[in-house]
Design a protein around this motif. Structure first.
Motif, PDB file in Angstrom:
ATOM      1  N   ALA A   1       0.730  -1.191  -0.034  1.00 19.47           N
ATOM      2  CA  ALA A   1       0.273  -0.022  -0.133  1.00 19.47           C
ATOM      3  C   ALA A   1       0.557   1.225   0.206  1.00 19.47           C
ATOM      4  O   ALA A   1       0.817   2.242  -0.854  1.00 19.47           O
ATOM      5  CB  ALA A   1      -1.088  -0.086   1.234  1.00 19.47           C
ATOM      6  N   LEU A   2       1.949   1.383   0.736  1.00 18.50           N
ATOM      7  CA  LEU A   2       2.820   2.304   0.999  1.00 18.50           C
ATOM      8  C   LEU A   2       3.648   2.587  -0.262  1.00 18.50           C
ATOM      9  O   LEU A   2       3.917   3.773  -0.468  1.00 18.50           O
ATOM     10  CB  LEU A   2       3.819   2.329   2.155  1.00 18.50           C
ATOM     11  CG  LEU A   2       2.802   2.495   3.373  1.00 18.50           C
ATOM     12  CD1 LEU A   2       3.960   2.059   4.562  1.00 18.50           C
ATOM     13  CD2 LEU A   2       2.439   3.798   3.844  1.00 18.50           C
ATOM     14  N   ALA A   3       3.676   1.650  -1.122  1.00 18.71           N
ATOM     15  CA  ALA A   3       4.457   1.801  -2.382  1.00 18.71           C
ATOM     16  C   ALA A   3       3.561   2.484  -3.368  1.00 18.71           C
ATOM     17  O   ALA A   3       4.241   2.899  -4.498  1.00 18.71           O
ATOM     18  CB  ALA A   3       4.841   0.329  -2.977  1.00 18.71           C
ATOM     19  N   ILE A   4       2.193   2.611  -3.333  1.00 14.61           N
ATOM     20  CA  ILE A   4       1.472   3.398  -4.228  1.00 14.61           C
ATOM     21  C   ILE A   4       1.821   4.930  -4.214  1.00 14.61           C
ATOM     22  O   ILE A   4       1.912   5.351  -3.036  1.00 14.61           O
ATOM     23  CB  ILE A   4       0.040   2.919  -3.833  1.00 14.61           C
ATOM     24  CG1 ILE A   4      -0.335   1.363  -4.120  1.00 14.61           C
ATOM     25  CG2 ILE A   4      -0.921   3.855  -4.835  1.00 14.61           C
ATOM     26  CD1 ILE A   4      -1.694   1.049  -3.951  1.00 14.61           C
TER      27      ILE A   4
ATOM     28  N   CYS B   1      -7.625  -1.032   9.809  1.00 16.51           N
ATOM     29  CA  CYS B   1      -6.467   0.012   9.705  1.00 16.51           C
ATOM     30  C   CYS B   1      -7.156   0.759   8.774  1.00 16.51           C
ATOM     31  O   CYS B   1      -8.112   0.487   8.016  1.00 16.51           O
ATOM     32  CB  CYS B   1      -5.240  -0.639   9.369  1.00 16.51           C
ATOM     33  SG  CYS B   1      -5.281  -1.544   7.820  1.00 16.51           S
ATOM     34  N   ALA B   2      -6.406   1.891   8.852  1.00 18.55           N
ATOM     35  CA  ALA B   2      -6.779   3.099   7.783  1.00 18.55           C
ATOM     36  C   ALA B   2      -5.725   3.453   6.957  1.00 18.55           C
ATOM     37  O   ALA B   2      -4.574   3.706   7.364  1.00 18.55           O
ATOM     38  CB  ALA B   2      -7.372   4.358   8.725  1.00 18.55           C
ATOM     39  N   VAL B   3      -6.076   3.804   5.537  1.00 15.95           N
ATOM     40  CA  VAL B   3      -5.127   4.379   4.671  1.00 15.95           C
ATOM     41  C   VAL B   3      -5.251   5.848   4.348  1.00 15.95           C
ATOM     42  O   VAL B   3      -6.571   6.114   4.053  1.00 15.95           O
ATOM     43  CB  VAL B   3      -5.477   3.367   3.416  1.00 15.95           C
ATOM     44  CG1 VAL B   3      -4.526   3.931   2.313  1.00 15.95           C
ATOM     45  CG2 VAL B   3      -5.074   1.883   3.655  1.00 15.95           C
ATOM     46  N   ILE B   4      -4.240   6.496   4.501  1.00 10.72           N
ATOM     47  CA  ILE B   4      -4.405   7.995   4.149  1.00 10.72           C
ATOM     48  C   ILE B   4      -3.871   8.261   2.745  1.00 10.72           C
ATOM     49  O   ILE B   4      -2.508   7.942   2.706  1.00 10.72           O
ATOM     50  CB  ILE B   4      -3.910   8.684   5.279  1.00 10.72           C
ATOM     51  CG1 ILE B   4      -4.757   8.393   6.472  1.00 10.72           C
ATOM     52  CG2 ILE B   4      -3.997  10.044   4.973  1.00 10.72           C
ATOM     53  CD1 ILE B   4      -4.822   9.167   7.727  1.00 10.72           C
ATOM     54  N   ALA B   5      -4.580   9.140   1.891  1.00  5.36           N
ATOM     55  CA  ALA B   5      -3.770   9.240   0.547  1.00  5.36           C
ATOM     56  C   ALA B   5      -4.409  10.677   0.251  1.00  5.36           C
ATOM     57  O   ALA B   5      -5.021  11.236   0.868  1.00  5.36           O
ATOM     58  CB  ALA B   5      -4.223   8.140  -0.334  1.00  5.36           C
ATOM     59  N   THR B   6      -3.469  10.963  -0.819  1.00  2.00           N
ATOM     60  CA  THR B   6      -3.798  12.430  -1.499  1.00  2.00           C
ATOM     61  C   THR B   6      -5.102  12.477  -2.184  1.00  2.00           C
ATOM     62  O   THR B   6      -5.736  13.618  -2.019  1.00  2.00           O
ATOM     63  CB  THR B   6      -2.911  12.864  -2.525  1.00  2.00           C
ATOM     64  OG1 THR B   6      -2.449  11.820  -3.571  1.00  2.00           O
ATOM     65  CG2 THR B   6      -1.591  13.134  -1.952  1.00  2.00           C
TER      66      THR B   6
ATOM     67  N   ALA C   1      -6.089   0.748   0.193  1.00  4.23           N
ATOM     68  CA  ALA C   1      -6.639  -0.349   1.229  1.00  4.23           C
ATOM     69  C   ALA C   1      -6.767  -1.643   0.724  1.00  4.23           C
ATOM     70  O   ALA C   1      -6.628  -2.522   1.395  1.00  4.23           O
ATOM     71  CB  ALA C   1      -8.317   0.500   1.507  1.00  4.23           C
ATOM     72  N   GLU C   2      -6.860  -1.580  -0.615  1.00  3.78           N
ATOM     73  CA  GLU C   2      -6.941  -2.935  -1.277  1.00  3.78           C
ATOM     74  C   GLU C   2      -5.773  -3.590  -1.261  1.00  3.78           C
ATOM     75  O   GLU C   2      -5.618  -4.882  -1.220  1.00  3.78           O
ATOM     76  CB  GLU C   2      -7.412  -2.889  -2.671  1.00  3.78           C
ATOM     77  CG  GLU C   2      -9.160  -3.247  -2.688  1.00  3.78           C
ATOM     78  CD  GLU C   2      -9.559  -2.688  -4.065  1.00  3.78           C
ATOM     79  OE1 GLU C   2      -9.013  -2.773  -5.037  1.00  3.78           O
ATOM     80  OE2 GLU C   2     -10.665  -2.401  -4.128  1.00  3.78           O
ATOM     81  N   ALA C   3      -4.439  -2.741  -1.228  1.00  7.04           N
ATOM     82  CA  ALA C   3      -3.387  -3.302  -1.341  1.00  7.04           C
ATOM     83  C   ALA C   3      -2.609  -3.805   0.123  1.00  7.04           C
ATOM     84  O   ALA C   3      -1.711  -4.532   0.238  1.00  7.04           O
ATOM     85  CB  ALA C   3      -2.560  -2.196  -1.602  1.00  7.04           C
ATOM     86  N   VAL C   4      -3.475  -3.343   1.161  1.00  8.81           N
ATOM     87  CA  VAL C   4      -2.932  -3.638   2.558  1.00  8.81           C
ATOM     88  C   VAL C   4      -3.293  -5.384   2.644  1.00  8.81           C
ATOM     89  O   VAL C   4      -4.164  -5.892   2.332  1.00  8.81           O
ATOM     90  CB  VAL C   4      -3.557  -3.069   3.592  1.00  8.81           C
ATOM     91  CG1 VAL C   4      -3.141  -3.536   5.014  1.00  8.81           C
ATOM     92  CG2 VAL C   4      -3.478  -1.625   3.402  1.00  8.81           C
ATOM     93  N   ASP C   5      -2.114  -6.095   3.130  1.00  5.58           N
ATOM     94  CA  ASP C   5      -2.134  -7.404   3.281  1.00  5.58           C
ATOM     95  C   ASP C   5      -2.357  -8.081   4.608  1.00  5.58           C
ATOM     96  O   ASP C   5      -1.527  -7.624   5.634  1.00  5.58           O
ATOM     97  CB  ASP C   5      -1.126  -8.110   2.737  1.00  5.58           C
ATOM     98  CG  ASP C   5      -1.044  -9.612   2.663  1.00  5.58           C
ATOM     99  OD1 ASP C   5      -2.099 -10.061   2.917  1.00  5.58           O
ATOM    100  OD2 ASP C   5      -0.003 -10.157   2.606  1.00  5.58           O
TER     101      ASP C   5
END
Ligand code: MCN
Ligand code: CUM
Length: 788
Positions: A64-67, A111-116, A125-129
């Motif tokens: 996810a962080l790599a996106i 967990c929560a994903v924060i993005a631009t 969110a889909e990429a978090v394993d």
């Protein structure tokens, strides 16, 4: 009867003036939380659990962080560093903000994903394993109490099983003795299933922390912004978010219905993220997230109603098992963990009653108090009103006759109910008579007899309910210790126009119009000259918010009393202007005049101007007043609803032919708004009665988590609602008004259920739980025929 004191132009009480807020809503100019766009704003999306009960083995953020555009993935472990991974619920239980080891219901935030932006956050969110180890979920609340059931909340000190609390009211021994000695006893287990409010606007927040001013600005879809601000300060004060630094603005709300009272984990994560990152963070639920998290009802009620053989009720006992999901997050006063459920003795006069309730944990989402429930009055009224009909059927008595025989009579008010309420006023006979006349009850009875002779299924269902709304009094009611009262602050400007602010928050109820009408009634300033503001904690006086139909009983009363304070001050100013003593001044709506010389007068506008320009020596200048109203009692609106249905024996299809609703909410501020509230509330009554119900499989999967399969009735499914009212003013409310907004949702389901079951009576069917769908009716008919 109520007669208007003001002209339509002034628009005080009793005028059906059009809603001031509607121009902006109809022109698409409403300002909702999702409309808030701040510079540099980030978007947050939740990763949610596919399992109802599972250990979290690992969370891998790397992909996810790599996106490009994904800035952070926040887990429970991250929040634990600040001790922010758990939060208190509104009923002093604890709820995970984000889990550190176990998920407790399907769709729980992991967990929560924060993005631009939101699209990138969804991809993130889909990429978090997340690796889980699923466990056998507890779905059935009765099984939750089995000896071998796994302990769901080992995190809670001293918790040995899945039982949350036991509550009881009334005299158990005397009630049981009366039931044992009675001529007739009817019994039933009644389930009110989980349903979801499904408001048009889902829940959401925009949190914006400014590191320089240390101010946290929060736009929140909240029914109770002040209370939430206090709770946030109590929870996050230790990291530097103290109450004066938190500003909550609840902008326009697209439906609340109780679903916007609680604090959801997403709010806390967004606020924490903005605090840490120093940028605005927006989190808005999507439709399925909204549908699967939170709920209303889920009470299993074992009821026993005892009577003499001629139908005089003697005793009522109800033992309830309440499925609260994995934490008790009911938004209830601490002395009332079951809300106002103890109103379950209903509109009838008898001596003995006992109600008890056990609440349990299961692997389901938390919630419970929502969906126009009036703090659990929906459950209470369903229990007593189904049982009264069952008793009537058992005794072969007319359901109207049995009600008249048992009603609390007009001259018995204030009436002390067996479970401890003091009903303020009512005339139940008059309300039911009016409903019967309006529907043409006797003709329908004849028609029913004829139809039955032809083998056709026709039913008539009644519900004559008593509601209880308007919490405080503050000595008995609180939210997490914050006493329940409400407030109004009025500022009349020099030119006689006014601004008033309130501690409540409209979500569609029309407060911008009706509060202005209350002030117009008291001051004679036209309602169009009065701006109403709610929902900004930096500007509004402290209040507990809008739910449990409390705004009119509390803040509405505060408005009237604050206006009266102004009128008193105005009298002194008028005396000064007219050069007479204060005792010689009289008031009629909109103006002061000299006793015996009505031509010598000053309007409220003259007086307002003088309050800033020519006030008596020694008087404090200005024309403002504030009142915090702590009600002496709740208000007890009532209603009589009658539903007529036909059921098709071949298909189980139900046709609602007529629905008449007579409400008594005391004096009415705006009849058109009340009618609109009743229409909406009735539709939210037919919904659980015939359509809605959250369904789970044995693994705790929600089977109807989208609007494709969770059936919300629309105008197509809604019958033509016929409404009317009787008026029994509240003796203790300054305007004689009672709340009304939840009455229709409280009263409609039992009327509909009673009508359908009455239609099926010739087949020997004596009870069906809601939602009574055609499939359920068809099955019951097949079963009944197989038995015959
Ligand atoms: N009113 C009146 N005369 C009276 C009583 C009420 O004119 N005697 C008016 C009031 O002035 C107000 C409206 O009717 O404009 C509702 O007032 P009240 O009964 O005091 O209820 P609240 O304003 O406190 O509303 C809360 C209630 C609740 S708890 C739910 S749930 C619900 C409901 O309102 N949610 C709603 N109605 C809703 N309507 C809309 N459109 N959206 C929601 O989310
Ligand atoms: Cu119980 S729903 Mo309303 O009281 O907000």
């Amino acid at each position: 009867m109520f007669s208007c004191k003001t002209s339509p132009e002034v628009g005080g009480m009793g005028h059906s003036v059009k809603r001031k807020e509607d121009a902006r809503f109809l022109h698409g100019k409403g300002n909702y939380t999702d409309d808030v766009k701040l510079p540099g704003m980030l978007s947050m999306v939740m990763v949610r659990s596919p399992y109802a009960y599972a250990k979290i083995k690992s969370i891998n953020k790397e992909k996810a962080l790599a996106i490009d555009g994904v800035l952070a993935v926040i887990t429970g472990e991250d929040l634990a560093q600040y001790n922010l991974h758990w939060m208190p619920t509104l009923l002093s239980d604890t709820q995970m903000v984000l889990p550190t080891d176990t998920v407790m219901h399907q769709s729980q935030e992991v967990c929560a994903v924060i993005a631009t932006d939101r699209y990138i956050a969804v991809d993130g969110a889909e990429a978090v394993d997340v690796q889980y180890e699923p466990m056998q979920a507890i779905v059935d609340p009765f099984k939750a109490l089995d000896d071998d059931a796994p302990l769901l909340r080992p995190d809670k000190e001293g918790q040995k099983d899945n039982h949350i609390y036991h509550w009881e009211r009334g005299d158990k021994a005397k009630t049981e003795a009366a039931i044992a000695a009675a001529d007739v006893v009817v019994k039933e287990r009644i389930h009110l299933p989980r349903i979801h409010v499904a408001s048009i606007e889902t829940c959401g927040v925009v949190a914006s922390y400014d590191k320089d001013t240390e101010k946290m600005l929060i736009y929140l879809t909240s029914q109770a912004p002040h209370a939430i601000r206090t709770i946030l300060a109590l929870v996050a004060g230790h990291v530097g978010l103290s109450e004066e630094k938190i500003r909550i603005i609840a902008p326009d709300i697209g439906g609340g219905f109780g679903g916007k009272v609680p604090v959801y984990p997403g709010y806390v994560v967004a606020i924490a993220a903005s605090f840490l990152i120093g940028k605005p963070v927006k989190w808005i639920e999507d439709r399925s997230e909204n549908l699967v998290n939170g709920f209303a009802r889920d009470y299993h009620m074992d009821c026993e109603l005892a009577a003499t053989k001629d139908g005089k009720i003697q005793a009522f006992k109800v033992s309830t098992l309440a499925d609260h999901g994995y934490t008790d997050s009911s938004a209830n006063p601490s002395k009332y963990p079951t809300g106002m459920f103890s109103i379950c003795t209903g509109s009838y006069d008898y001596e003995h009653a006992f109600a008890e309730l056990d609440a349990v944990y299961t692997n389901k989402a938390p919630g419970g108090v929502a969906y126009r429930c009036s703090f659990r009055v929906t459950e209470a009224v369903h229990a007593i009103e189904r049982m009264v009909d069952k008793l009537a059927a058992e005794l072969q008595m007319d359901p109207a006759e049995i009600r008249f025989k048992n009603f609390i009579k007009k001259d018995q008010f204030p009436y002390a109910s067996p479970l401890g309420w003091s009903y303020d006023s009512g005339d139940y006979d008059a309300t039911l008579k009016k409903a019967m006349e309006m529907v043409g009850y006797d003709d329908y009875k004849k028609e029913q007899a004829e139809k039955r002779a032809q083998g056709k299924l026709m039913g008539i269902g009644l519900c004559t309910f008593t509601e209880v709304v308007g919490a405080g009094p503050s000595k008995d009611f609180d939210i997490l210790g914050i006493a329940m009262f409400d407030s109004a602050e009025i500022r009349v400007h020099p030119t006689g126009k006014a601004m008033a602010r309130f501690g409540t928050k409209s979500q569609g109820q029309g407060h911008e119009t009706t509060y202005a009408q209350i002030l117009a009634e008291e001051l004679g300033i036209p309602y169009t000259d009065i701006e109403i503001e709610e929902g900004d904690t930096d500007t509004a006086p402290y209040g507990l918010g809008t739910y449990a139909s409390r705004s009119t009983p509390t803040a509405g009363a505060a408005a009237a009393i604050a206006a009266r304070k102004l009128k008193d001050k105005g009298k002194k100013i008028a005396a000064h202007l007219l050069e007479v003593s204060e005792e010689d001044i009289e008031w009629e709506v909109g103006k002061y005049f000299v006793k015996g010389a009505p031509e010598k007068s000053k309007t409220i506008q003259d007086v307002a101007f003088a309050a800033y320009t020519n006030f008596p020596p020694g008087m404090e200048p200005g024309f403002e007043a504030t009142h915090y109203y702590d009600p002496p009692n709740l208000t007890f609106p009532n209603g009589a609803y009658i539903c007529v249905v036909e059921v098709d024996e071949e298909t189980g299809a139900i046709d609602v032919k007529r629905f008449v609703a007579i409400d008594d909410c005391g004096n009415i501020i705006n009849p058109m708004i009340v009618e609109g509230q009743v229409h909406g509330g009735l539709t939210q009554g037919i919904a659980p009665a015939m359509y809605e119900g959250i369904e789970y499989d044995d693994e705790g999967n929600v089977l109807n988590g989208t609007l494709m399969d969770y059936l919300v009735p629309t105008a197509v499914e809604s019958p033509h609602w016929e409404t009317g009212h009787t008026i029994t003013p509240s003796p203790h409310h300054p305007l004689g008004a009672k709340g009304v907004a939840e009455s229709p949702t409280v009263g409609a389901p039992p009327a509909i259920a009673n009508a359908i079951i009455d239609a099926l009576y010739p087949l020997g069917i004596k009870h069906l739980d809601i939602p009574i769908t055609p499939a359920k009716v068809w099955e019951a008919i097949q079963e009944a025929k197989a038995k015959a």
